[in-house]
Design a protein around this motif. Structure first.
Motif, PDB file in Angstrom:
ATOM      1  N   ASP A 792      43.382  38.317  35.462  1.00 55.80           N
ATOM      2  CA  ASP A 792      44.330  39.332  34.950  1.00 55.80           C
ATOM      3  C   ASP A 792      45.142  39.683  36.248  1.00 55.80           C
ATOM      4  N   ILE A 793      46.420  39.387  36.102  1.00 53.19           N
ATOM      5  CA  ILE A 793      47.490  39.803  37.062  1.00 53.19           C
ATOM      6  C   ILE A 793      48.392  40.965  36.733  1.00 53.19           C
ATOM      7  N   ASP A 794      48.399  41.904  37.549  1.00 55.07           N
ATOM      8  CA  ASP A 794      49.397  43.168  37.197  1.00 55.07           C
ATOM      9  C   ASP A 794      50.685  42.820  37.859  1.00 55.07           C
ATOM     10  N   GLN A 795      51.657  43.795  37.606  1.00 53.80           N
ATOM     11  CA  GLN A 795      53.041  43.624  38.087  1.00 53.80           C
ATOM     12  C   GLN A 795      53.240  43.439  39.629  1.00 53.80           C
ATOM     13  N   ASN A 796      52.153  43.844  40.046  1.00 57.30           N
ATOM     14  CA  ASN A 796      52.311  43.728  41.700  1.00 57.30           C
ATOM     15  C   ASN A 796      51.629  42.532  42.171  1.00 57.30           C
ATOM     16  N   CYS A 797      51.008  41.699  41.465  1.00 58.42           N
ATOM     17  CA  CYS A 797      50.430  40.407  41.514  1.00 58.42           C
ATOM     18  C   CYS A 797      49.072  40.780  42.363  1.00 58.42           C
ATOM     19  N   THR A 798      48.533  41.767  41.961  1.00 59.08           N
ATOM     20  CA  THR A 798      46.887  42.367  42.164  1.00 59.08           C
ATOM     21  C   THR A 798      45.976  41.535  41.215  1.00 59.08           C
ATOM     22  N   VAL A 799      45.473  40.772  41.651  1.00 54.55           N
ATOM     23  CA  VAL A 799      44.567  39.766  40.660  1.00 54.55           C
ATOM     24  C   VAL A 799      43.126  40.665  40.646  1.00 54.55           C
ATOM     25  N   ARG A 800      42.685  40.248  39.392  1.00 56.25           N
ATOM     26  CA  ARG A 800      41.195  40.656  39.158  1.00 56.25           C
ATOM     27  C   ARG A 800      40.791  39.518  38.291  1.00 56.25           C
ATOM     28  N   VAL A 801      39.709  38.913  38.678  1.00 57.59           N
ATOM     29  CA  VAL A 801      38.717  37.816  37.966  1.00 57.59           C
ATOM     30  C   VAL A 801      37.525  38.509  37.554  1.00 57.59           C
ATOM     31  N   THR A 802      37.456  38.173  36.053  1.00 59.39           N
ATOM     32  CA  THR A 802      36.233  38.692  35.569  1.00 59.39           C
ATOM     33  C   THR A 802      35.441  37.498  34.740  1.00 59.39           C
ATOM     34  N   ALA A 803      34.080  37.543  34.942  1.00 57.92           N
ATOM     35  CA  ALA A 803      33.249  36.560  34.277  1.00 57.92           C
ATOM     36  C   ALA A 803      32.354  37.248  33.194  1.00 57.92           C
ATOM     37  N   ARG A 804      32.206  36.874  31.942  1.00 58.35           N
ATOM     38  CA  ARG A 804      31.580  37.636  30.914  1.00 58.35           C
ATOM     39  C   ARG A 804      30.786  36.572  30.169  1.00 58.35           C
ATOM     40  N   ASP A 805      29.465  36.856  30.068  1.00 58.16           N
ATOM     41  CA  ASP A 805      28.483  36.072  29.203  1.00 58.16           C
ATOM     42  C   ASP A 805      28.800  36.585  27.795  1.00 58.16           C
ATOM     43  N   VAL A 806      29.398  35.675  26.996  1.00 58.67           N
ATOM     44  CA  VAL A 806      29.832  36.009  25.434  1.00 58.67           C
ATOM     45  C   VAL A 806      28.748  36.414  24.691  1.00 58.67           C
ATOM     46  N   ARG A 807      27.420  35.816  24.947  1.00 59.58           N
ATOM     47  CA  ARG A 807      26.551  36.433  24.182  1.00 59.58           C
ATOM     48  C   ARG A 807      25.725  37.681  24.492  1.00 59.58           C
ATOM     49  N   SER A 808      25.361  37.775  25.726  1.00 57.80           N
ATOM     50  CA  SER A 808      24.725  39.103  26.072  1.00 57.80           C
ATOM     51  C   SER A 808      25.620  40.123  26.523  1.00 57.80           C
ATOM     52  N   GLY A 809      27.103  39.831  26.604  1.00 61.50           N
ATOM     53  CA  GLY A 809      27.810  40.891  27.206  1.00 61.50           C
ATOM     54  C   GLY A 809      27.887  41.473  28.527  1.00 61.50           C
ATOM     55  N   GLY A 810      26.736  40.644  29.236  1.00 60.63           N
ATOM     56  CA  GLY A 810      26.915  40.923  30.928  1.00 60.63           C
ATOM     57  C   GLY A 810      27.754  40.484  31.353  1.00 60.63           C
ATOM     58  N   GLU A 811      28.425  41.034  32.427  1.00 64.13           N
ATOM     59  CA  GLU A 811      30.033  40.599  33.149  1.00 64.13           C
ATOM     60  C   GLU A 811      29.959  41.050  34.428  1.00 64.13           C
ATOM     61  N   ARG A 812      30.623  40.489  35.436  1.00 69.25           N
ATOM     62  CA  ARG A 812      31.016  40.698  36.415  1.00 69.25           C
ATOM     63  C   ARG A 812      32.482  40.680  37.092  1.00 69.25           C
ATOM     64  N   SER A 813      32.853  41.431  37.934  1.00 74.00           N
ATOM     65  CA  SER A 813      34.358  41.077  38.285  1.00 74.00           C
ATOM     66  C   SER A 813      34.686  41.193  39.708  1.00 74.00           C
ATOM     67  N   MET A 814      35.817  40.853  40.171  1.00 75.84           N
ATOM     68  CA  MET A 814      36.120  40.690  41.597  1.00 75.84           C
ATOM     69  C   MET A 814      37.641  41.148  41.850  1.00 75.84           C
ATOM     70  N   LEU A 815      37.836  42.131  42.532  1.00 75.28           N
ATOM     71  CA  LEU A 815      39.306  42.453  42.892  1.00 75.28           C
ATOM     72  C   LEU A 815      39.511  41.513  44.162  1.00 75.28           C
ATOM     73  N   VAL A 816      40.594  40.670  43.926  1.00 72.25           N
ATOM     74  CA  VAL A 816      41.251  39.893  45.429  1.00 72.25           C
ATOM     75  C   VAL A 816      41.726  40.736  46.243  1.00 72.25           C
ATOM     76  N   ASP A 817      41.234  40.741  47.403  1.00 69.14           N
ATOM     77  CA  ASP A 817      41.884  41.350  48.651  1.00 69.14           C
ATOM     78  C   ASP A 817      41.393  40.666  49.880  1.00 69.14           C
ATOM     79  N   ALA A 818      41.621  41.454  51.037  1.00 65.36           N
ATOM     80  CA  ALA A 818      41.437  40.717  52.492  1.00 65.36           C
ATOM     81  C   ALA A 818      39.927  40.433  52.565  1.00 65.36           C
ATOM     82  N   ASP A 819      39.149  41.370  52.193  1.00 63.56           N
ATOM     83  CA  ASP A 819      37.766  41.066  52.179  1.00 63.56           C
ATOM     84  C   ASP A 819      37.112  40.017  51.437  1.00 63.56           C
ATOM     85  N   SER A 820      37.553  40.100  50.046  1.00 63.81           N
ATOM     86  CA  SER A 820      36.986  38.852  49.301  1.00 63.81           C
ATOM     87  C   SER A 820      37.498  37.548  49.956  1.00 63.81           C
TER      88      SER A 820
END
Length: 838
Positions: A792-820
């Motif tokens: 997901d990229i917003d108008q400021n090119c801030t990027v968030r990537v999300t991984a979701r297990d379709v069956r269980s619904g479990g998910e985790r995401s990461m915001l891209v920044d200097a630390d990542s």
């Protein structure tokens, strides 16, 4: 300890080749009078006038031979100066023959020998004659036949001050002598500075040799700009005091300063503000009080620029609350809608929409740009902008420049036991820009539109946003620099915005440290004509490219390398090992680059750069372009890449815009003409980026309604899949904001976790691209899980990537920044995703 002065003043000459010097006699009289006064110089003065060469030599030899170790010696020579065929300087006696200088003149090496052999360690030589700037070229020291200008003498505490490095004598100019008996402007400045006490620049009651030189330099250059007094110092220890300030320290400020503060010209009143800074540092309380009172008046000046600078000086000097009636305070009752900030590698600028028009906001010194430099003083005070730049050579280890290029890299520096990151230093600069703009706009600032190089990585963009947040700024939008310039261009009346018109505009932004290229289509969308109120000027980004490590600094560096190589060849000294010297060389290189944009050649001069030596080289534009030809190739490649990505022919380009200070170089314009056959437009230098950011800020707050920028992401984003393959989810040049998803699975069934590695780049192998971060999704469904990856990229090119297990619904995401981007886990080949069905 004696204080002795010898004045040589020749007015009449037997050889008709030498013209009469009417002012020389007056030189001797005026200088002798002021130096002999007990309350000023208290020198024992001897004058030798209209003397033969033999008498001059005998007088100089006796003067230095009889001196004790602690005597202060002042030698002042006012006569004709001549060069022989070997460019050696000779001083003319009354009997000198111009055709036989070596036999009849006073060779300057003779003076050098006398100075060198003298027991005194406090010697000041003043030379007021033609070719005086070449005096030191003829000096000899032990172990060397001849030395270049500013070469150190043997011994300690020897200073040479000469009237000019120009080839003309002050008496030869109608500007310098209005009366036949008037002294030269050089000697006149010396006399006036001592007689009035004005040469006591720090108002400590005494006049040092350094203060006298600075005063002479200013006075002479004011009256005759092409005459530049020069100074050579050899191992001076401590402060060499020449005279006392005859003026009572408790007297009022100089009348000239008070008159200038009442001047109708704002630039003169601004000069008073800066001059008062010296008076505010006086050791005399009455002087500090008088300076503060005058500064308080200027804080209420009718000109907002003058008042802003006076207020800034008041606050910087720690004088407490601003005076009653001052036009500015910090707790504003109103908040400005939004402003645009162009945070540059070399300089930064702030712009705002005022009365419907986007304008640059002047800083506290009335300048359109502020150097992107910060420095931490020994007392713990942070200096930003001009003040930081002015002390950079003396404080290189605590001065930071080009911090923009260090954003997102993890770089930091430790000072006084505390570590400062690039983001923290950037925040200091941005906070200064914010406060300066608040004082000019007389309103509180909160919302801001930032500009970034088009080819900044996601981590670098995010780091700039975080720095702005540390500076108490709310970032409403991040716009790429060439696209911001396109916004400024989009409202230009010269462009054809007719319905259905396609206007391909190529924007080249070559700043201090980055190079960006954008290809946009600027056109009119909506009913009616481009002037209709319900229509929009739309700027659609088709492709972007660039080089985030190419800018004007690279061209400066090439000049630096060339200068250092030449200096080492000539003198055997490696300047690159001296941080202070290199900073001065870099400043000279930058000036040379700028001068070569308007001239075919320039002289690069860095006085006393090492061991008393002066670096002086002639550089032509041809040589400059030769040593930087490979950099021009780096400019060409992104241009070709953008056209290829967009599928646009070079002949389809309607206009090429040059943005950024370095784009002024003629070679850049010549390259554009070579590629397109047309001359580029430079009208957006240097304000285009900041102006465009202000327009975007106006769009966000509703002050601008006729412009719309559709931005794009300049690189592809994706994840690493089986066998180390880079699988793209978002292609480069995709318009933002955008959201892309794709379903993957694990390489084997019943896998407990999977590692997601996000990359940026264009290579097929993931490892050849830039890794932006890693995270792990655990608790996967049994069997062959379905993992949906969303970018997901917003108008400021801030990027968030999300991984979701379709069956269980479990998910985790990461915001891209200097630390990542820094905290990247080691790759686990068994935990990579694979494409479903792959």
């Amino acid at each position: 300890m004696a204080r002795r002065c010898l004045i040589i003043a020749n007015q009449h000459y037997e050889d008709p080749a030498f013209g009469e010097l009417p002012g020389a006699a007056q030189d001797a009289t005026a200088l002798s009078e002021v130096l002999a006064r007990p309350e000023i110089g208290h020198f024992e003065v001897s004058v030798v006038q209209d003397a033969s060469s033999t008498k001059i030599k005998r007088s100089i030899e006796s003067f230095f031979h009889d001196a004790a170790r602690d005597d202060l010696l002042w030698l002042h020579i006012s006569c004709h100066g001549m060069k022989n065929r070997d460019n050696r300087l000779f001083l003319a006696g009354s009997d000198t023959e111009s055709g036989y200088l070596a036999s009849t003149g006073v060779d300057c090496t003779f003076v050098s020998d006398q100075v060198e052999a003298c027991r005194s360690n406090k010697i000041v030589v003043f030379l007021d004659c033609c070719y005086s700037g070449a005096f030191s070229r003829g000096l000899r020291t032990r172990g060397a036949e001849s030395v270049d200008i500013a070469e150190a003498f043997g011994g300690r505490g020897r200073v040479v001050i000469t009237a000019s490095n120009a080839l003309q004598y002050s008496h030869e100019s109608v500007l310098s002598s209005r009366d036949a008996a008037e002294p030269s402007i050089f000697t006149q400045a010396i006399v006036h500075g001592l007689r009035s006490g004005d040469a006591d620049l720090d108002l400590d009651g005494s006049i040092s040799v350094d203060e006298l030189y600075e005063y002479i330099y200013k006075e002479v250059r004011t009256r005759l700009p092409n005459q530049t007094p020069t100074r050579s110092v050899s191992s001076a220890e401590g402060t060499l005091v020449l005279a006392r300030n005859v003026r009572d320290a408790s007297a009022q400020l100089p009348a000239e300063l008070v008159r200038a503060s009442r001047s109708p010209l704002s630039w003169q009143r601004i000069g008073v503000v800066h001059e008062l800074e010296n008076r505010l540092g006086s050791r005399f309380e009455v002087v500090r009080t008088a300076a503060a009172d005058l500064l308080a008046e200027l804080t209420r000046d009718a000109d907002p620029v003058v008042a802003a600078q006076a207020r800034t000086m008041w606050l910087v000097r720690g004088l407490g609350e601003l005076p009653v009636g001052a036009q500015q305070k910090d707790d504003w009752g109103t908040t400005y809608g939004a402003v645009g900030i162009d945070f540059g590698t070399t300089n930064s600028a702030v712009a705002a929409v005022v009365a419907g028009e986007s304008r640059i906001v002047l800083n506290e010194f009335g300048n359109r740009t502020t150097p992107s430099i910060a420095a931490l003083t020994a007392s713990g005070e942070w200096l930003v902008g001009e003040r930081a730049k002015n002390q950079a050579a003396a404080n290189p280890g605590r001065t930071f420049s080009s911090v923009k290029l260090k954003l997102g890299s993890g770089w930091s520096a430790e000072l006084d036991g505390r570590r400062y990151s690039a983001e923290a230093i950037t925040a200091i600069i941005l906070r200064h820009l914010k406060r300066s703009a608040e004082r000019t706009l007389e309103a509180r600032l909160s919302d801001v539109v930032l500009t970034v190089p088009a080819y900044f990585t996601l981590a670098e963009r995010r780091s700039l946003v975080e720095a702005a947040q540390q500076a108490d700024l709310n970032v409403r939008r991040v716009v790429t620099e060439p696209n911001a310039a396109a916004l400024a261009y989009g409202v230009d009346d010269d462009i054809d915005l007719g319905e259905g018109m396609i206007n391909y505009v190529l924007v080249l932004d070559l700043g201090g440290g980055t190079f960006d290229v954008s290809l946009l289509d600027i056109g009119f969308v909506g009913p009616g004509s481009p002037d209709a109120e319900d229509g929009l000027i739309m700027m659609d980004v088709h492709a972007m490219s660039g080089d985030s490590r190419l800018g004007g600094d690279n061209w400066d560096q090439r000049i630096c390398e060339w200068l250092c190589t030449r200096f080492q060849t000539a003198h055997g000294i490696d300047l690159t090992t001296d941080a202070s010297a290199m900073r001065r060389v870099r400043e000279a290189a930058e000036r040379a680059k700028i001068e070569l944009s308007g001239a075919r050649s320039t002289t690069v001069t860095v006085p006393y750069v090492a061991a008393g030596l002066t670096l002086e080289e002639e550089m032509s534009r041809e040589r400059f372009e030769q040593i930087s030809s490979d950099l021009l190739d780096r400019v060409r490649r992104p241009i070709e890449r953008v056209l290829k990505d967009a599928g646009v022919k070079i002949t389809d380009i309607k206009q090429v815009l040059l943005v950024g200070g370095a784009a002024r170089m003629p070679a850049i314009g010549a390259l554009v003409t070579e590629l397109t056959g047309a001359s580029p437009r430079r009208g957006l230098i240097p304000d285009g980026v900041a102006i465009g950011a202000a327009i975007q800020a106006g769009v966000l707050v509703g002050e601008v309604r006729d412009s719309l920028l559709v931005d794009a992401i300049p690189w592809s984003l994706g994840i690493e899949t089986g066998y180390g393959v880079f699988t793209k989810l978002v292609e480069r040049n995709t318009n933002v904001p955008t959201k892309r998803s794709e379903v993957f699975t694990t390489p084997r069934d019943n896998q407990a976790s999977v590692q997601i590695r996000l990359y940026q780049g264009e290579h097929e192998r993931a490892a050849d691209n830039v890794c932006l971060g890693t995270f792990t999704l655990t608790g996967l469904s049994e069997g062959s899980p379905q993992i949906e990856i969303t970018i997901d990229i917003d108008q400021n090119c801030t990027v968030r990537v999300t991984a979701r297990d379709v069956r269980s619904g479990g998910e985790r995401s990461m915001l891209v920044d200097a630390d990542s981007a820094r905290d990247i886990a080691a790759a686990d080949p068994s935990a990579r995703l694979v494409i479903v069905g792959g």
